[in-house]
Design an enzyme around this catalytic site. Structure first.
Site, PDB file in Angstrom:
ATOM      1  N   GLU A   9      43.035  24.904  57.114  1.00 44.53           N
ATOM      2  CA  GLU A   9      42.411  23.628  57.490  1.00 44.53           C
ATOM      3  C   GLU A   9      40.948  23.593  57.088  1.00 44.53           C
ATOM      4  OE1 GLU A   9      42.701  22.304  61.585  1.00 44.53           O
ATOM      5  OE2 GLU A   9      41.194  20.740  61.209  1.00 44.53           O
ATOM      6  N   HIS A  47      49.215  29.309  65.145  1.00 45.01           N
ATOM      7  CA  HIS A  47      48.001  28.491  65.152  1.00 45.01           C
ATOM      8  C   HIS A  47      46.747  29.341  65.383  1.00 45.01           C
ATOM      9  CE1 HIS A  47      45.356  25.466  67.392  1.00 45.01           C
ATOM     10  NE2 HIS A  47      45.461  24.979  66.173  1.00 45.01           N
ATOM     11  N   HIS A  54      36.882  27.947  64.252  1.00 40.55           N
ATOM     12  CA  HIS A  54      37.332  26.598  64.613  1.00 40.55           C
ATOM     13  C   HIS A  54      36.194  25.643  64.988  1.00 40.55           C
ATOM     14  CE1 HIS A  54      38.737  23.403  67.326  1.00 40.55           C
ATOM     15  NE2 HIS A  54      39.745  23.332  66.479  1.00 40.55           N
TER      16      HIS A  54
END
Ligand code: G3P
Ligand code: CA
Length: 289
Positions: free
Chosen positions: A149, A39, A81
């Site tokens: 993502e 991750h 992120h």
């Protein structure tokens, strides 16, 4: 002769399907053991979403990495992120008058000056926020696979098309690369757009949609990726009972599992993948490290 021709044709069709479906490919290899995905890279051991964190994942022996893609003020795709640069860079020090330091308010040249490693450890001082192009080249160099993502797509109109364009330019939309790529988002609209623009791309919906929502969204997604906290055996079974965008059962990757007890519990629910900051811990817990 006829039997042989049919056998070759069937093998060819099965081979093509496996090639186009990274998850079935992974399951065929691991026979029921969940795929382990690092991750934001191996982010417990190196600064998240940097080239260092995917190098670390590769050194630990993990091929799947996850990242987050956003866009700068001048339209470049970068891997980070938060929607702000504050937590993971020294932006406050370099640009004190620019609060709240949103990614979308800085140019790529400004972001390239930031230190994205010192917040994590002095050992990583000078580590940069990678552009998506730099990141894809390192993933390729490391022979890794990517769970990409699209983060905060509502802030970046057209980011799906732009991301796919860059992936295409970097050679990631050819047959060989498609089996190493999944595009995910919390945004149903974003995933639907990716599927409509490039139907061959494997897509994943983040979150825990209800069974009814899943039935509605299954035509344009291949996976549903929920937080482990909301996960049950029943939920995983309900997902597996539905057919996704490519006609196969929906798969389930759970996040973000960083300890052995939770890893075993989540694996017991029947998930196909576990997304973790500590891939070594998860693999050890699953018994095949
Ligand atoms: O891949 C799952 C996970 O990344 C979703 O949450 O906030 O870490 O991007 P977040
Ligand atoms: Ca993410």
């Amino acid at each position: 002769m006829h039997v042989r021709v049919v056998a070759v044709a069937v093998a060819s069709v099965l081979g093509t399907a496996a090639l186009l479906n990274p998850i079935s490919d992974a399951r065929a290899r691991d026979v029921g053991e969940p795929t382990v995905i690092a991750h934001r890279g191996a982010s417990a051991y190196a600064p998240e979403n940097t080239l260092a964190s995917i190098d670390k994942a590769a050194r630990l022996g993990f091929s799947w990495v996850e990242n987050d893609v956003q866009r700068t003020r001048d339209g470049k795709l970068v891997v980070i992120h938060d929607d702000s640069l504050r937590r993971t860079t020294n932006v406050e020090k370099l640009f004190p008058g620019r609060a709240p330091w949103k990614v979308k308010d800085f140019t790529a040249a400004e972001i390239a000056r930031l230190d994205a490693g010192s917040w994590y450890s002095p050992a990583y001082a000078g580590t940069r926020v990678p552009t998506l192009k730099q990141y894809m080249r390192r993933v390729e160099h490391n022979h890794e696979k990517l769970l990409l993502e699209i983060k905060n797509p509502e802030l970046y109109p057209g980011i799906e098309q732009q991301t796919l364009k860059l992936l295409g330019h970097e050679g990631w939309l050819d047959r060989g690369h498609l089996k190493r790529l999944i595009v995910q988002s919390f945004s149903v609209g974003s995933i639907r757009t990716v599927h409509e623009l490039k139907p061959a791309v494997t897509t994943a919906l983040l979150g825990s949609p209800t069974a009814a929502q899943l039935r509605r969204d299954a035509p344009f997604t291949d996976l549903v990726n929920p937080s482990y906290g909301s996960l049950t055996k029943k939920y995983v079974a309900a997902a597996h009972a539905l057919r996704g965008a490519h006609g196969r059962p929906l798969r389930v990757f759970a996040w973000t599992v960083n300890d052995a007890v939770t890893a075993r519990k989540v694996a017991g629910c029947g998930v196909d993948g576990i997304i973790t900051n500590k891939p070594d811990v998860v693999r050890a817990a699953l018994g095949s490290y």
